[in-house]
Scaffold this active site. Structure first.
Site, PDB file in Angstrom:
ATOM      1  N   ASP A 189      -5.342  28.178   1.650  1.00 15.49           N
ATOM      2  CA  ASP A 189      -6.260  27.655   2.664  1.00 15.49           C
ATOM      3  C   ASP A 189      -7.694  27.641   2.137  1.00 15.49           C
ATOM      4  OD1 ASP A 189      -6.950  26.595   5.168  1.00 15.49           O
ATOM      5  OD2 ASP A 189      -7.470  28.563   5.946  1.00 15.49           O
ATOM      6  N   TYR A 190      -7.867  27.284   0.881  1.00 13.33           N
ATOM      7  CA  TYR A 190      -9.202  27.233   0.268  1.00 13.33           C
ATOM      8  C   TYR A 190      -9.824  25.850   0.451  1.00 13.33           C
ATOM      9  CZ  TYR A 190      -8.899  31.791  -2.080  1.00 13.33           C
ATOM     10  OH  TYR A 190      -8.832  33.132  -2.361  1.00 13.33           O
TER      11      TYR A 190
END
Length: 266
Positions: A189-190
């Site tokens: 989830d970067y």
């Protein structure tokens, strides 16, 4: 806010969930001739059936000349909607162009995905808004993770362009000018949270136009605004493999050598 070159037509654009309304600035009245039924329905003009599209706008679009460019927020689960970028006529609301952040067959980036039958692909949306280079006529965006988000990406193996990417698009046509991916096959989830910052800096005595991308990892990517080429060297470093069943982490990730990270990385 937008007005045409002669100042005859003016609009305040208002985004409500999956709809875009145009409001008359002096009276506050809804401009009912705008869009298809008095508004733009953002569930339309996507490579999925409108009734299956789940989409929401959480940051304003941006206007160049007579084109309103719109991004989106989409679900992060395995059942999602493509986070495509679209352009609309600012006067009429007519659909003009689309850039598929999840490429469709025949497009650049399609071969960076390992496609599976009966799998829904979505995400890769620029939820942080846009920046605009009016001189070039380019709009800049930074996309988030492809869906399904959060830890597991086993059903979307590959590099996954154009997720987690900095994009430069022709604002009038949606044509891709360049891209740079900050995370290959994101399983953390970067997302790239903000739009690229457009600036000019001095590099070895020369003034350079740049697009600066900040990230959730504390890394800062400084890219030539004309070409997307890194201003400072970027190293593709080996990273640990995933031990999650069915997952296949990408073997390397890009790390800028300058500027230094904003916080400790390990």
């Amino acid at each position: 806010y937008w007005e045409d070159a002669e100042g005859n037509h003016k609009r305040i654009f208002n985004f409500v969930k999956d709809q875009v309304f145009a409001i008359e600035p002096k009276t506050g009245e809804l401009i009912r001739s705008f869009g298809e039924k008095g508004y733009i329905d953002l569930r339309n003009h996507l490579p999925v059936e409108p009734e299956t599209a789940a989409i929401e706008v959480t940051t304003p679009g941006i206007v160049y000349q007579d084109v309103l460019v719109v991004g989106s927020r989409v679900p992060e689960g395995n059942i999602s909607t493509p986070g495509d970028i679209r352009g609309y006529d600012a006067l009429t609301g007519e659909f003009k162009w689309i850039f598929h952040t999840v490429p469709v067959k025949g497009e650049t980036g399609y071969d960076t995905w390992e496609w599976e039958e009966e799998t829904i692909y979505g995400g890769a949306n620029p939820w942080g808004g846009f920046s605009l280079d009016e001189e070039r006529g380019w709009v800049f965006a930074a996309t988030g993770c492809a869906a399904g988000d959060f830890i597991y990406g086993g059903s979307r193996k590959g590099e996954n362009l154009f997720s987690n990417s900095v994009l430069a698009l022709d604002a009038l046509t949606g044509e891709l000018k360049w891209h740079f991916q900050t995370i290959h096959h994101d399983i953390w989830d970067y997302d790239n949270p903000p739009a690229p910052v457009l600036a000019s800096i001095m590099v070895e005595g020369d003034k350079r136009d740049v697009a600066v991308q900040f990230t959730k990892m504390g890394l800062t990517f400084v890219l030539d605004r004309e070409t997307g080429t890194p201003i400072f060297p970027i190293e593709e470093r080996s990273v640990p493999p995933s031990d999650v069943p069915g997952e296949k982490a990408w073997p390397t990730q890009p790390f800028p050598t300058k500027p230094p990270p904003l916080h400790r990385l390990a």
